[in-house]
Design a protein around this motif. Structure first.
Motif, mmCIF file in Angstrom:
data_model
loop_
_atom_site.group_PDB
_atom_site.id
_atom_site.type_symbol
_atom_site.label_atom_id
_atom_site.label_comp_id
_atom_site.label_asym_id
_atom_site.label_seq_id
_atom_site.Cartn_x
_atom_site.Cartn_y
_atom_site.Cartn_z
ATOM 1 N N ALA A 23 0.841 -1.204 0.000
ATOM 2 C CA ALA A 23 0.000 0.000 0.000
ATOM 3 C C ALA A 23 0.881 1.262 0.000
ATOM 4 O O ALA A 23 0.565 2.251 -0.670
ATOM 5 N N GLY A 24 1.978 1.210 0.741
ATOM 6 C CA GLY A 24 2.905 2.347 0.757
ATOM 7 C C GLY A 24 3.517 2.595 -0.614
ATOM 8 O O GLY A 24 3.677 3.743 -1.039
ATOM 9 N N ILE A 25 3.844 1.533 -1.317
ATOM 10 C CA ILE A 25 4.393 1.683 -2.676
ATOM 11 C C ILE A 25 3.356 2.308 -3.598
ATOM 12 O O ILE A 25 3.661 3.210 -4.379
ATOM 13 N N ILE A 26 2.121 1.823 -3.513
ATOM 14 C CA ILE A 26 1.052 2.394 -4.357
ATOM 15 C C ILE A 26 0.840 3.869 -4.024
ATOM 16 O O ILE A 26 0.705 4.713 -4.920
ATOM 17 N N PHE A 27 0.839 4.187 -2.728
ATOM 18 C CA PHE A 27 0.687 5.578 -2.302
ATOM 19 C C PHE A 27 1.824 6.447 -2.860
ATOM 20 O O PHE A 27 1.597 7.553 -3.345
ATOM 21 N N THR A 28 3.030 5.916 -2.809
ATOM 22 C CA THR A 28 4.189 6.647 -3.344
ATOM 23 C C THR A 28 4.050 6.875 -4.848
ATOM 24 O O THR A 28 4.345 7.965 -5.348
ATOM 25 N N ARG A 53 2.931 10.526 -9.298
ATOM 26 C CA ARG A 53 2.093 10.861 -10.453
ATOM 27 C C ARG A 53 1.556 12.290 -10.322
ATOM 28 O O ARG A 53 1.567 13.067 -11.283
ATOM 29 N N LYS A 54 1.096 12.629 -9.120
ATOM 30 C CA LYS A 54 0.594 13.984 -8.878
ATOM 31 C C LYS A 54 1.718 15.011 -9.058
ATOM 32 O O LYS A 54 1.525 16.050 -9.692
ATOM 33 N N GLU A 55 2.892 14.699 -8.520
ATOM 34 C CA GLU A 55 4.041 15.607 -8.661
ATOM 35 C C GLU A 55 4.411 15.801 -10.127
ATOM 36 O O GLU A 55 4.729 16.914 -10.560
ATOM 37 N N LEU A 56 4.382 14.728 -10.889
ATOM 38 C CA LEU A 56 4.719 14.842 -12.315
ATOM 39 C C LEU A 56 3.707 15.704 -13.064
ATOM 40 O O LEU A 56 4.079 16.493 -13.939
#
Length: 162
Positions: free
Chosen positions: A60-65, A70-73
């Motif tokens: 879940a942490g990987i997916i959150f990251t 994606r948002k940052e990009l």
């Protein structure tokens, strides 16, 4: 400000999680080191569910990251678009400035040429009025006409550009 507080909160939770895992591992090791292998194996099997839970949390942490990246990009793409727009406006303003400087340079050159011709005309007038040699006076009159014609051409050229 919200982002900084949120980042600090994430770091605090991460630090406490790591400390909790290390302390739990140390306590478990100290409690179980004296037990025979069969009992330790059975006890370890009881923690299989906990292992699955931590694996799921890590996933879940990987997916959150990935979602955060994606948002940052997307924000970075927007920033690049804005930068390109600003650079285009800056280039356009620079081109306009260059055109204005070229016009100003041309006007300054023409003004200098007119001043030089005016000085030459004054010199011709001086020769015409003061020189007793008719050849010099005739040459000065001819030169004066040429200078006046050149001045007229420059003025016409400037009017046509406006």
């Amino acid at each position: 400000m919200k982002s900084n507080k949120r980042d600090i909160w994430i770091y605090i939770v991460a630090i406490f999680t790591v400390i909790f895992i290390i302390v739990t591992w140390i306590i478990t090791y100290r409690l179980l080191k004296d037990l025979p292998n069969e009992e330790r194996g059975t006890l370890g099997d009881m923690f299989g569910t906990l292992n699955t839970l931590f694996s799921g949390l890590a996933f879940a942490g990987i997916i959150f990251t990935i979602l955060l990246q994606r948002k940052e990009l997307s924000l970075q793409r927007e920033e690049l678009k804005e930068t390109r727009r600003e650079l285009a406006r800056s280039a356009e303003a620079q081109e306009k400035s260059q055109i204005a400087l070229n016009k100003q340079s041309k006007y300054t050159l023409n003004a200098s040429r007119i001043n030089a011709l005016s000085t030459l005309i004054e010199n011709c007038n001086s020769i015409i009025s003061n020189d007793r040699n008719s050849y010099n006076r005739d040459a000065a009159k001819k030169d004066k006409k040429d200078f006046i014609n050149q001045m007229y051409e420059i003025i016409q050229e400037m009017k046509n550009e406006l």
